[in-house]
Design a protein around this motif. Structure first.
Motif, PDB file in Angstrom:
ATOM      1  N   HIS A  30     -11.768 -12.041  31.614  1.00 59.09           N
ATOM      2  CA  HIS A  30     -11.427 -11.027  30.617  1.00 59.09           C
ATOM      3  C   HIS A  30     -11.596  -9.636  31.227  1.00 59.09           C
ATOM      4  O   HIS A  30     -12.566  -9.385  31.934  1.00 59.09           O
ATOM      5  CB  HIS A  30     -12.321 -11.175  29.373  1.00 59.09           C
ATOM      6  CG  HIS A  30     -11.776 -10.481  28.172  1.00 59.09           C
ATOM      7  ND1 HIS A  30     -11.855  -9.123  28.004  1.00 59.09           N
ATOM      8  CD2 HIS A  30     -11.123 -10.969  27.081  1.00 59.09           C
ATOM      9  CE1 HIS A  30     -11.288  -8.797  26.850  1.00 59.09           C
ATOM     10  NE2 HIS A  30     -10.823  -9.900  26.276  1.00 59.09           N
ATOM     11  N   ARG A  31     -10.659  -8.741  30.959  1.00 60.38           N
ATOM     12  CA  ARG A  31     -10.703  -7.377  31.504  1.00 60.38           C
ATOM     13  C   ARG A  31     -11.839  -6.535  30.932  1.00 60.38           C
ATOM     14  O   ARG A  31     -12.383  -5.683  31.626  1.00 60.38           O
ATOM     15  CB  ARG A  31      -9.407  -6.622  31.185  1.00 60.38           C
ATOM     16  CG  ARG A  31      -8.225  -7.023  31.971  1.00 60.38           C
ATOM     17  CD  ARG A  31      -7.030  -6.121  31.584  1.00 60.38           C
ATOM     18  NE  ARG A  31      -5.809  -6.595  32.166  1.00 60.38           N
ATOM     19  CZ  ARG A  31      -5.393  -6.293  33.386  1.00 60.38           C
ATOM     20  NH1 ARG A  31      -6.119  -5.493  34.137  1.00 60.38           N
ATOM     21  NH2 ARG A  31      -4.265  -6.775  33.839  1.00 60.38           N
ATOM     22  N   LEU A  32     -12.175  -6.754  29.654  1.00 59.55           N
ATOM     23  CA  LEU A  32     -13.139  -5.890  28.975  1.00 59.55           C
ATOM     24  C   LEU A  32     -14.508  -6.517  28.791  1.00 59.55           C
ATOM     25  O   LEU A  32     -15.516  -5.811  28.780  1.00 59.55           O
ATOM     26  CB  LEU A  32     -12.600  -5.483  27.598  1.00 59.55           C
ATOM     27  CG  LEU A  32     -11.225  -4.821  27.574  1.00 59.55           C
ATOM     28  CD1 LEU A  32     -10.763  -4.614  26.139  1.00 59.55           C
ATOM     29  CD2 LEU A  32     -11.258  -3.505  28.333  1.00 59.55           C
ATOM     30  N   VAL A  60      -9.446  -1.901  20.248  1.00 59.75           N
ATOM     31  CA  VAL A  60      -9.218  -2.887  21.319  1.00 59.75           C
ATOM     32  C   VAL A  60      -8.311  -4.031  20.864  1.00 59.75           C
ATOM     33  O   VAL A  60      -8.111  -4.986  21.607  1.00 59.75           O
ATOM     34  CB  VAL A  60     -10.552  -3.460  21.881  1.00 59.75           C
ATOM     35  CG1 VAL A  60     -11.358  -2.384  22.580  1.00 59.75           C
ATOM     36  CG2 VAL A  60     -11.354  -4.158  20.803  1.00 59.75           C
ATOM     37  N   ARG A  61      -7.728  -3.921  19.675  1.00 58.28           N
ATOM     38  CA  ARG A  61      -6.866  -4.975  19.137  1.00 58.28           C
ATOM     39  C   ARG A  61      -5.577  -5.068  19.964  1.00 58.28           C
ATOM     40  O   ARG A  61      -4.864  -4.097  20.133  1.00 58.28           O
ATOM     41  CB  ARG A  61      -6.535  -4.663  17.682  1.00 58.28           C
ATOM     42  CG  ARG A  61      -5.925  -5.813  16.931  1.00 58.28           C
ATOM     43  CD  ARG A  61      -5.727  -5.476  15.468  1.00 58.28           C
ATOM     44  NE  ARG A  61      -7.006  -5.262  14.809  1.00 58.28           N
ATOM     45  CZ  ARG A  61      -7.158  -4.491  13.738  1.00 58.28           C
ATOM     46  NH1 ARG A  61      -6.127  -3.863  13.200  1.00 58.28           N
ATOM     47  NH2 ARG A  61      -8.343  -4.357  13.196  1.00 58.28           N
ATOM     48  N   PRO A  62      -5.263  -6.260  20.489  1.00 59.61           N
ATOM     49  CA  PRO A  62      -4.057  -6.415  21.312  1.00 59.61           C
ATOM     50  C   PRO A  62      -2.786  -6.518  20.467  1.00 59.61           C
ATOM     51  O   PRO A  62      -2.835  -6.818  19.278  1.00 59.61           O
ATOM     52  CB  PRO A  62      -4.308  -7.730  22.056  1.00 59.61           C
ATOM     53  CG  PRO A  62      -5.164  -8.515  21.120  1.00 59.61           C
ATOM     54  CD  PRO A  62      -6.039  -7.505  20.411  1.00 59.61           C
ATOM     55  N   VAL A  84      -7.305 -15.426  23.864  1.00 54.20           N
ATOM     56  CA  VAL A  84      -7.233 -14.103  24.475  1.00 54.20           C
ATOM     57  C   VAL A  84      -5.784 -13.722  24.775  1.00 54.20           C
ATOM     58  O   VAL A  84      -5.001 -14.535  25.270  1.00 54.20           O
ATOM     59  CB  VAL A  84      -8.063 -14.064  25.786  1.00 54.20           C
ATOM     60  CG1 VAL A  84      -8.090 -12.663  26.375  1.00 54.20           C
ATOM     61  CG2 VAL A  84      -9.482 -14.560  25.552  1.00 54.20           C
ATOM     62  N   SER A  85      -5.465 -12.455  24.541  1.00 50.34           N
ATOM     63  CA  SER A  85      -4.131 -11.933  24.829  1.00 50.34           C
ATOM     64  C   SER A  85      -3.925 -11.769  26.332  1.00 50.34           C
ATOM     65  O   SER A  85      -4.875 -11.568  27.097  1.00 50.34           O
ATOM     66  CB  SER A  85      -3.950 -10.569  24.161  1.00 50.34           C
ATOM     67  OG  SER A  85      -4.845  -9.628  24.726  1.00 50.34           O
ATOM     68  N   GLN A  87      -2.672  -9.261  27.907  1.00 51.11           N
ATOM     69  CA  GLN A  87      -3.045  -7.934  28.390  1.00 51.11           C
ATOM     70  C   GLN A  87      -4.525  -7.834  28.740  1.00 51.11           C
ATOM     71  O   GLN A  87      -4.917  -6.937  29.483  1.00 51.11           O
ATOM     72  CB  GLN A  87      -2.658  -6.852  27.386  1.00 51.11           C
ATOM     73  CG  GLN A  87      -3.573  -6.767  26.180  1.00 51.11           C
ATOM     74  CD  GLN A  87      -3.073  -5.816  25.122  1.00 51.11           C
ATOM     75  OE1 GLN A  87      -1.971  -5.961  24.632  1.00 51.11           O
ATOM     76  NE2 GLN A  87      -3.883  -4.845  24.760  1.00 51.11           N
ATOM     77  N   ASN A  88      -5.340  -8.742  28.230  1.00 48.50           N
ATOM     78  CA  ASN A  88      -6.779  -8.683  28.478  1.00 48.50           C
ATOM     79  C   ASN A  88      -7.266  -9.668  29.535  1.00 48.50           C
ATOM     80  O   ASN A  88      -8.470  -9.855  29.686  1.00 48.50           O
ATOM     81  CB  ASN A  88      -7.545  -8.896  27.173  1.00 48.50           C
ATOM     82  CG  ASN A  88      -7.498  -7.667  26.302  1.00 48.50           C
ATOM     83  OD1 ASN A  88      -7.547  -6.550  26.797  1.00 48.50           O
ATOM     84  ND2 ASN A  88      -7.362  -7.858  25.007  1.00 48.50           N
ATOM     85  N   LEU A  89      -6.356 -10.301  30.270  1.00 47.37           N
ATOM     86  CA  LEU A  89      -6.765 -11.275  31.278  1.00 47.37           C
ATOM     87  C   LEU A  89      -6.301 -10.877  32.673  1.00 47.37           C
ATOM     88  O   LEU A  89      -5.226 -10.309  32.841  1.00 47.37           O
ATOM     89  CB  LEU A  89      -6.199 -12.659  30.945  1.00 47.37           C
ATOM     90  CG  LEU A  89      -6.754 -13.339  29.705  1.00 47.37           C
ATOM     91  CD1 LEU A  89      -6.017 -14.642  29.448  1.00 47.37           C
ATOM     92  CD2 LEU A  89      -8.249 -13.581  29.846  1.00 47.37           C
TER      93      LEU A  89
END
Length: 123
Positions: A30-32, A60-62, A84-85, A87-89
């Motif tokens: 996860h990016r965050l 932070v909602r994707p 997980v979306s 954009q967040n991986l």
């Protein structure tokens, strides 16, 4: 009504064409947040409940119009399932295998940075 057909003039917009960056068996991070996991399913766009989506803090909602991944996830404290979306991986194929108790039920082994799906789960 359109005279050429019996369909109303309202046009449904087709969803944008999206391409999944990851596939079943890929190890991701996860990016965050500090967790990683192995992909075991992919939804081409958001397919969870609206309640789940609204519980994510707005800042932070994707976006919903992207692939979402089901992960057998782990962090320093526990193992769990995450949704997980894209954009967040990010890829995480250099950190080694994931330690999750459900991995052996879905995957055969870990090699070349990814998990191999068990034969009985392949389409």
């Amino acid at each position: 009504m359109n005279k050429a057909s019996a369909l109303p003039d309202t046009h449904l917009a087709a969803p944008p064409i999206v391409h999944a960056r990851f596939t079943v068996g890929d190890v991701v991070r996860h990016r965050l947040f500090d967790f990683r996991g192995v992909v075991f399913d992919v939804d081409p766009v958001f397919a969870n409940s609206e309640e789940w989506y609204e519980a994510i803090p707005e800042e932070v909602r994707p976006r919903k119009d992207q692939p979402f991944y089901h992960l057998l996830a782990e962090n320093a404290d526990s193992s769990y399932v995450a949704y997980v979306s894209q954009q967040n991986l990010i890829a995480d194929d250099e950190a080694g295998p994931v330690s999750h108790p459900a991995i052996n039920g879905i995957f055969e082994d870990y090699r070349d940075g990814r998990y191999q799906l068990r034969r009985e789960h392949r389409h």
